[in-house]
Design an enzyme around this catalytic site. Structure first.
Site: not given
Length: 553
Positions: A359, A382, A405, A461
């Site tokens: 991340q 991220d 993500d 997701r």
């Protein structure tokens, strides 16, 4: 008929290419130290007004400042400096000419006489500029801060002020009486307050002048910007064609010293807290700014306007230790934090340059009514953290890239005509929409692309069980998997998420094979942009741009 259509298409393409490739207009500046660019060593606060001039024009104007300390109209020619400028002038360029301070000097290498040799040099500049298709503009010298005992500003330039005026009248050239403009400015400020325009330095405050300095001729950053603004206002009146390129910003950030500040954070810190009803505009000149930037909640209505090529970057990541040896965590990894409401950014790249290390956030947004236009968000995992639960965000013509993500968080956000690029197999979004919220992420007319070899990407997701993401008329590349949506191994989330598409196109569009818990919308009722972002205040950036809404604070 068909041949005519083809002809017009070709004509349009050629004409469009021609417009795109047209050279910028250049403003060449020739003159002395009061106009010149300055060295920045030792925290030097001195600036010529030409040094800061680029911050007053849009990117269609290029300022090429050849003014030099100590030069007169004579020495500038004798040293070959004018030949260098003359060789570069093209049709439609401007040449700003301001001499006088050093023509007054007694030494023979610089001295000229007003009404005689000084005027002859000015005529040479005008004539030769015109021979290249350029547009000359004559200025006289800025005033010296020379007050008598009665507090009256006394002239030190004499007849040297009249030569540019006389030559301009004689040759039909635009003349800017910068001496009068600066005289009135300094006189109206008065003896003590006028020092804030010039290089007055207290001892032991600036490395380049440890003993201090009292300079009544040369300008500091504030003074240079003030004088440049006077010059630009006068130019706008005298040359309407040039006025079309003028832009005015509250602050300018530039690494070359041509702005008010060197860093973005300095400019943000200078914004008054809770400045209501008006935007504070900050121009960021081209460059890579490696700094962690925070826009606090008290800095409301801030606009960051970047030149092409502005990159805000940092290299923190979640697993990187802080000063106490603790991991920074996802939230602590961001290159930029935006807490202030009504924030606007244009033409800026927000980057986390740490690479594929887990991340690593490029931009963390908590403020409400945040608008990004033509911005880029670069990272891996991220990349873009839409953090604020009560935050509404609007992205127009932007570019986002990442792996896993890389668009995630709680906020309501619209992505309009954006490019969403996957660098590796993974998941485009991970919304954390709260239960009961009307909207999460909505993508309108976006294009989803991927690096070569990337072939297993999900649209979303659910980071939280009530995640919402809707893709409307988006072009999906072949990297998007047929099932499209992933439940993150949370079977129960399939009952609570709202994942939907409307008229997806491209190789990745496959409504028949989509995950059964997703939907295909039959119409867009309830998904109009103005409705998604309206809240209770009617915010509609797609229609109103970055116009402020009336809110009670």
């Amino acid at each position: 008929m068909k041949n005519k259509v083809v002809f017009f298409i070709l004509f349009f393409l050629v004409f469009s290419s021609f417009k795109t490739d047209q050279p910028k207009i250049t403003i060449f500046m020739i003159g002395d130290s009061t106009m010149a660019n300055k060295k920045l060593d030792g925290g030097n606060p001195e600036r010529g007004w030409g040094h800061v001039l680029p911050g007053f024009f849009n990117e269609e104007i290029q300022v090429s400042n050849h003014a030099m300390n100590g030069r007169s109209s004579k020495s500038f020619i004798d040293q070959g400096r004018w030949d260098v400028v003359l060789s570069q002038i093209k049709k439609g360029d401007y040449v700003f000419i301001q001499f006088g301070h050093n023509d007054e000097k007694a030494d023979t290498t610089r001295h000229t006489d007003p009404g005689s040799t000084f005027d002859e040099n000015l005529r040479k500049y005008v004539k030769e500029t015109r021979s290249k298709g350029g547009i000359p503009v004559l200025f006289n010298s800025i005033v010296r801060r020379n007050f008598n005992e009665e507090g009256i500003l006394v002239d030190t330039h004499g007849a040297y002020l009249e030569s540019p005026r006389n030559v301009a009248k004689e040759m039909g050239v635009t003349f800017i009486d910068l001496n009068k403009l600066t005289h009135d400015l300094v006189q109206n400020l008065g003896v003590e307050p006028s020092k804030k325009l010039f290089v007055w330095i207290e001892p032991n405050t600036v490395p380049m002048a440890p003993k201090g300095k009292d300079d009544n001729t040369h300008l500091n950053v504030y003074g240079a910007k003030t004088v440049a603004k006077l010059a630009v206002n006068a130019l706008s009146k005298e040359i309407p064609a040039l006025a079309a390129y003028v832009r005015e910003y509250d602050y300018v950030v530039a690494q070359d010293g041509s702005g008010d500040f060197f860093t973005i954070q300095e400019a943000i810190n200078a914004v008054p807290d809770f400045r209501k009803g008006v935007r504070t505009t900050i121009r960021i000149r081209k460059g890579t700014y490696k700094e962690k930037v925070i826009v606090p909640a008290s800095k409301i209505n801030v606009s960051l306007i970047g030149e092409e090529g502005v990159i805000l970057t940092y290299d923190d990541y979640a697993g990187k230790p802080n000063v106490f040896g603790e991991n920074k965590g996802t939230s602590g990894s961001s290159s930029c934090y935006i807490y202030g409401p009504d924030f606007y950014a244009e033409n800026i790249t927000f980057e986390n340059s740490s690479g594929p290390v887990g991340q690593a956030v490029a931009c963390f947004i908590a403020g409400d009514r945040v608008f990004f236009k033509n911005c880029r968000f670069l990272g891996y995992q991220d990349t873009l953290y839409t953090y604020g639960k009560k935050s509404r965000q609007y992205y127009e013509d932007c570019y986002m890239e990442g792996t896993v993500d890389f668009i995630f968080g709680w906020s309501t956000a619209i992505f309009n005509r954006c490019t969403i690029h996957s660098k590796r197999n993974g998941y485009v979004t991970a919304p954390a929409t709260d239960q009961g919220k009307a909207y999460g992420y909505v993508f309108y007319d976006c294009k989803l692309t991927a690096d070569e070899g990337v072939n297993e990407v999900y649209l979303s997701r659910p980071w939280r069980p009530f995640a919402q993401a809707v893709f409307i008329r988006c072009n999906l590349g072949k990297h998007i998997l047929p099932e499209g949506w992933n439940n993150w191994n949370k079977k129960e989330a399939e009952k609570t998420v709202f994942y939907a598409e409307y008229e997806s196109t491209g190789e990745g569009a496959n409504p028949q094979a989509r995950a059964k818990f997703s939907r295909q919308l039959k119409n867009l009722k309830g998904y109009e942009i103005e409705k998604v972002l309206a809240g209770t205040d009617g915010w509609n950036p797609a229609k109103n741009g970055n116009k402020l809404v009336e809110v009670v604070r």
